[in-house]
Structures are given as C-alpha cells and as structure tokens.
Design a protein around this motif. Sequence first.
Motif, PDB file in Angstrom:
ATOM      1  N   GLY A  44       0.812  -1.207   0.000  1.00  0.00           N
ATOM      2  CA  GLY A  44       0.000   0.000   0.000  1.00  0.00           C
ATOM      3  C   GLY A  44       0.844   1.255   0.000  1.00  0.00           C
ATOM      4  O   GLY A  44       0.491   2.262  -0.624  1.00  0.00           O
ATOM      5  N   ARG A  45       1.981   1.164   0.652  1.00  0.00           N
ATOM      6  CA  ARG A  45       2.910   2.297   0.673  1.00  0.00           C
ATOM      7  C   ARG A  45       3.469   2.548  -0.722  1.00  0.00           C
ATOM      8  O   ARG A  45       3.591   3.695  -1.161  1.00  0.00           O
ATOM      9  CB  ARG A  45       4.022   1.977   1.676  1.00  0.00           C
ATOM     10  N   GLU A  46       3.797   1.490  -1.417  1.00  0.00           N
ATOM     11  CA  GLU A  46       4.390   1.632  -2.749  1.00  0.00           C
ATOM     12  C   GLU A  46       3.398   2.171  -3.775  1.00  0.00           C
ATOM     13  O   GLU A  46       3.791   2.848  -4.730  1.00  0.00           O
ATOM     14  CB  GLU A  46       4.949   0.288  -3.206  1.00  0.00           C
ATOM     15  N   THR A  47       2.114   1.882  -3.578  1.00  0.00           N
ATOM     16  CA  THR A  47       1.100   2.339  -4.532  1.00  0.00           C
ATOM     17  C   THR A  47       0.432   3.647  -4.090  1.00  0.00           C
ATOM     18  O   THR A  47      -0.470   4.141  -4.779  1.00  0.00           O
ATOM     19  CB  THR A  47       0.017   1.256  -4.714  1.00  0.00           C
ATOM     20  N   GLY A  48       0.866   4.178  -2.940  1.00  0.00           N
ATOM     21  CA  GLY A  48       0.282   5.413  -2.436  1.00  0.00           C
ATOM     22  C   GLY A  48      -1.097   5.234  -1.848  1.00  0.00           C
ATOM     23  O   GLY A  48      -1.854   6.202  -1.729  1.00  0.00           O
ATOM     24  N   GLU A  49      -1.455   4.012  -1.470  1.00  0.00           N
ATOM     25  CA  GLU A  49      -2.792   3.730  -0.965  1.00  0.00           C
ATOM     26  C   GLU A  49      -2.807   3.378   0.518  1.00  0.00           C
ATOM     27  O   GLU A  49      -3.835   2.934   1.052  1.00  0.00           O
ATOM     28  CB  GLU A  49      -3.410   2.581  -1.760  1.00  0.00           C
ATOM     29  N   LEU A  50      -1.686   3.580   1.221  1.00  0.00           N
ATOM     30  CA  LEU A  50      -1.655   3.265   2.642  1.00  0.00           C
ATOM     31  C   LEU A  50      -2.460   4.312   3.407  1.00  0.00           C
ATOM     32  O   LEU A  50      -2.202   5.508   3.282  1.00  0.00           O
ATOM     33  CB  LEU A  50      -0.208   3.253   3.155  1.00  0.00           C
ATOM     34  N   PRO A  51      -3.450   3.897   4.185  1.00  0.00           N
ATOM     35  CA  PRO A  51      -4.318   4.871   4.858  1.00  0.00           C
ATOM     36  C   PRO A  51      -3.614   5.601   6.008  1.00  0.00           C
ATOM     37  O   PRO A  51      -2.679   5.097   6.608  1.00  0.00           O
ATOM     38  CB  PRO A  51      -5.466   4.008   5.397  1.00  0.00           C
ATOM     39  N   LYS A  52      -4.138   6.802   6.287  1.00  0.00           N
ATOM     40  CA  LYS A  52      -3.674   7.581   7.429  1.00  0.00           C
ATOM     41  C   LYS A  52      -4.628   7.463   8.618  1.00  0.00           C
ATOM     42  O   LYS A  52      -4.212   7.620   9.761  1.00  0.00           O
ATOM     43  CB  LYS A  52      -3.554   9.070   7.050  1.00  0.00           C
ATOM     44  N   ARG A  53      -5.886   7.203   8.343  1.00  0.00           N
ATOM     45  CA  ARG A  53      -6.896   7.189   9.394  1.00  0.00           C
ATOM     46  C   ARG A  53      -6.999   5.818  10.056  1.00  0.00           C
ATOM     47  O   ARG A  53      -6.792   4.778   9.426  1.00  0.00           O
ATOM     48  CB  ARG A  53      -8.257   7.610   8.836  1.00  0.00           C
ATOM     49  N   THR A  54      -7.373   5.856  11.338  1.00  0.00           N
ATOM     50  CA  THR A  54      -7.446   4.629  12.136  1.00  0.00           C
ATOM     51  C   THR A  54      -8.405   3.613  11.529  1.00  0.00           C
ATOM     52  O   THR A  54      -8.077   2.429  11.388  1.00  0.00           O
ATOM     53  CB  THR A  54      -7.890   4.975  13.567  1.00  0.00           C
ATOM     54  N   ARG A  55      -9.590   4.051  11.165  1.00  0.00           N
ATOM     55  CA  ARG A  55     -10.590   3.122  10.630  1.00  0.00           C
ATOM     56  C   ARG A  55     -10.125   2.510   9.320  1.00  0.00           C
ATOM     57  O   ARG A  55     -10.402   1.333   9.046  1.00  0.00           O
ATOM     58  CB  ARG A  55     -11.929   3.834  10.443  1.00  0.00           C
ATOM     59  N   GLU A  56      -9.439   3.288   8.511  1.00  0.00           N
ATOM     60  CA  GLU A  56      -8.972   2.778   7.223  1.00  0.00           C
ATOM     61  C   GLU A  56      -7.886   1.714   7.419  1.00  0.00           C
ATOM     62  O   GLU A  56      -7.872   0.691   6.725  1.00  0.00           O
ATOM     63  CB  GLU A  56      -8.444   3.928   6.369  1.00  0.00           C
ATOM     64  N   LEU A  57      -6.979   1.957   8.367  1.00  0.00           N
ATOM     65  CA  LEU A  57      -5.943   0.967   8.644  1.00  0.00           C
ATOM     66  C   LEU A  57      -6.559  -0.289   9.267  1.00  0.00           C
ATOM     67  O   LEU A  57      -6.170  -1.417   8.936  1.00  0.00           O
ATOM     68  CB  LEU A  57      -4.891   1.553   9.582  1.00  0.00           C
ATOM     69  N   ALA A  58      -7.529  -0.097  10.151  1.00  0.00           N
ATOM     70  CA  ALA A  58      -8.206  -1.244  10.764  1.00  0.00           C
ATOM     71  C   ALA A  58      -8.898  -2.087   9.702  1.00  0.00           C
ATOM     72  O   ALA A  58      -8.874  -3.325   9.754  1.00  0.00           O
ATOM     73  CB  ALA A  58      -9.211  -0.758  11.804  1.00  0.00           C
ATOM     74  N   ASP A  59      -9.502  -1.430   8.718  1.00  0.00           N
ATOM     75  CA  ASP A  59     -10.180  -2.163   7.652  1.00  0.00           C
ATOM     76  C   ASP A  59      -9.180  -2.914   6.782  1.00  0.00           C
ATOM     77  O   ASP A  59      -9.442  -4.045   6.344  1.00  0.00           O
ATOM     78  CB  ASP A  59     -11.000  -1.200   6.794  1.00  0.00           C
ATOM     79  N   LEU A  60      -8.013  -2.313   6.538  1.00  0.00           N
ATOM     80  CA  LEU A  60      -6.973  -2.995   5.762  1.00  0.00           C
ATOM     81  C   LEU A  60      -6.533  -4.277   6.464  1.00  0.00           C
ATOM     82  O   LEU A  60      -6.432  -5.343   5.846  1.00  0.00           O
ATOM     83  CB  LEU A  60      -5.779  -2.059   5.571  1.00  0.00           C
ATOM     84  N   VAL A  61      -6.289  -4.187   7.768  1.00  0.00           N
ATOM     85  CA  VAL A  61      -5.862  -5.370   8.531  1.00  0.00           C
ATOM     86  C   VAL A  61      -6.975  -6.410   8.551  1.00  0.00           C
ATOM     87  O   VAL A  61      -6.717  -7.619   8.415  1.00  0.00           O
ATOM     88  CB  VAL A  61      -5.450  -4.977   9.958  1.00  0.00           C
ATOM     89  N   ARG A  62      -8.230  -5.963   8.693  1.00  0.00           N
ATOM     90  CA  ARG A  62      -9.353  -6.898   8.694  1.00  0.00           C
ATOM     91  C   ARG A  62      -9.425  -7.671   7.382  1.00  0.00           C
ATOM     92  O   ARG A  62      -9.642  -8.885   7.371  1.00  0.00           O
ATOM     93  CB  ARG A  62     -10.661  -6.139   8.929  1.00  0.00           C
ATOM     94  N   ARG A  63      -9.217  -6.966   6.279  1.00  0.00           N
ATOM     95  CA  ARG A  63      -9.273  -7.627   4.976  1.00  0.00           C
ATOM     96  C   ARG A  63      -8.109  -8.585   4.774  1.00  0.00           C
ATOM     97  O   ARG A  63      -8.247  -9.609   4.094  1.00  0.00           O
ATOM     98  CB  ARG A  63      -9.297  -6.573   3.864  1.00  0.00           C
ATOM     99  N   VAL A  64      -6.971  -8.282   5.377  1.00  0.00           N
ATOM    100  CA  VAL A  64      -5.817  -9.181   5.298  1.00  0.00           C
ATOM    101  C   VAL A  64      -6.078 -10.464   6.083  1.00  0.00           C
ATOM    102  O   VAL A  64      -5.830 -11.576   5.595  1.00  0.00           O
ATOM    103  CB  VAL A  64      -4.552  -8.490   5.836  1.00  0.00           C
ATOM    104  N   LYS A  65      -6.607 -10.330   7.281  1.00  0.00           N
ATOM    105  CA  LYS A  65      -6.731 -11.481   8.178  1.00  0.00           C
ATOM    106  C   LYS A  65      -7.981 -12.311   7.933  1.00  0.00           C
ATOM    107  O   LYS A  65      -8.012 -13.508   8.239  1.00  0.00           O
ATOM    108  CB  LYS A  65      -6.696 -11.011   9.631  1.00  0.00           C
TER     109      LYS A  65
END
Length: 216
Positions: A44-65
């Motif tokens: 996500g960092r390489e594509t410029g899509e890494l979130p800054k907000r807590t909910r967005e990061l939480a959703d990313l981890v949820r989708r991974v796991k």
Amino acid sequence: LTKGEPAWQFLRAVGRDELVRILRSYGEEDAIAARRIADAIVLGRETGELPKRTRELADLVRRVKGREYQPMHPAKPTFQALRIHLNDEFGELRRGLGAVLALLREEGRVGILTWKHLECAIVVDFLRRHELARPDLPLLDWARRAHPARVDALPTEACMEMDEPRRPSEQELRFNSRSRSAVLHLLRKRTGVRVARLEKAAYDELAWDGPVDPMR
C-alpha cells in the motif's frame, strides 16, 4: 499535547522485516498473519494507498486477516503492537522497575498491575534477575553443604521477592469484566543473596553452562 512519531508516518518508513518483528513481538500475531499484514502495508505504501486514518488501517488489517476465531476486532493486535513500539512501553516498564529497586527502602513494597502476558513476563523477568535466595531454595542448600566458602563469599545486596499476586474477585468481575486478565504483582525489597549470583557460583563449580549475567 502529543509528541513522538505518528503511527501513519512510522508505517511509511519502517522496513518490512522490522514491521513483522514488531507485530509478532508486541501484538503476539502469528508468523503468517504478521507477514501478511506487513506485506499489505508495504504494498500500500508503494502504490500510495496506505491509509492515514485509524478506521482505514483497521479495515486494511481486517481484509488481510479475514475471519478469526477470536471475538475482538482483527486489527486490535496490530494497533497494540504499534502503540507499544512507538511509546516504548516495555522500555518504560523496565526502567520503572529498575528505579523502584533503587528507591524502595528495606521491606518496602510496590504493586505493578499488568493486563497482558507480555507485561507480566517483563515483571517476572525482573524478579528472576533480582530474586532473593530463600532459605529453602534447593540450590542454596546444596551449595552450603558442598561449597560453604563460596556461599559465604557471595555479596549481600538489594533483592526482590514476590508476595502472593492479587487477581480480581468474582464480585469485581461481575461489574468490571475487563479486569479478568489483570494481575497485581506485589514485590518486596529485601537485602540478601541473589539467586542469580548463587547460580553463577554453583554453575562454575559444576562446570555447567552459565546462567544469565546476574547484574544485567
């Protein structure tokens, strides 16, 4: 006021392997989950899509796991790991324990409240490194009989011993279920011989591999 590096900024610079280590060490994620979360963050960092907000990061981890057997949110261990690392919480705990040993008077006590296994392990490790050699300790009994001069030569110094830990009562759990994992560790300062120094002397006599440095 806040200080220190924000989590979103940290995630834009941390190396993949270091992030895996942090997630495993402080979030207690399993090796595969930690790697997959780190992979998603780095990509996500390489594509410029890494979130800054807590909910967005939480959703990313949820989708991974994906689905999990635990009732808590899948991202909770990740946020725990980032918080512990960025705040140096375990370093603060270790430094605080060292200060307690220096400040307490003889027979003085301190209570340390822990919720996580990792916190509990740090307190127990501190105790083991400064633990008083009790009169009924089998190694002390052996050393006094086999090598009394070595025992007599051991220095007396500030030590710690643990009183019975306290856990929440059934009554407390009824109105405060979050206290279920809490443990109140009660450490008492005493002057005597440390178990770690006794072990070092005994292992030297027995030609065994030595224990940890008793002064660490």
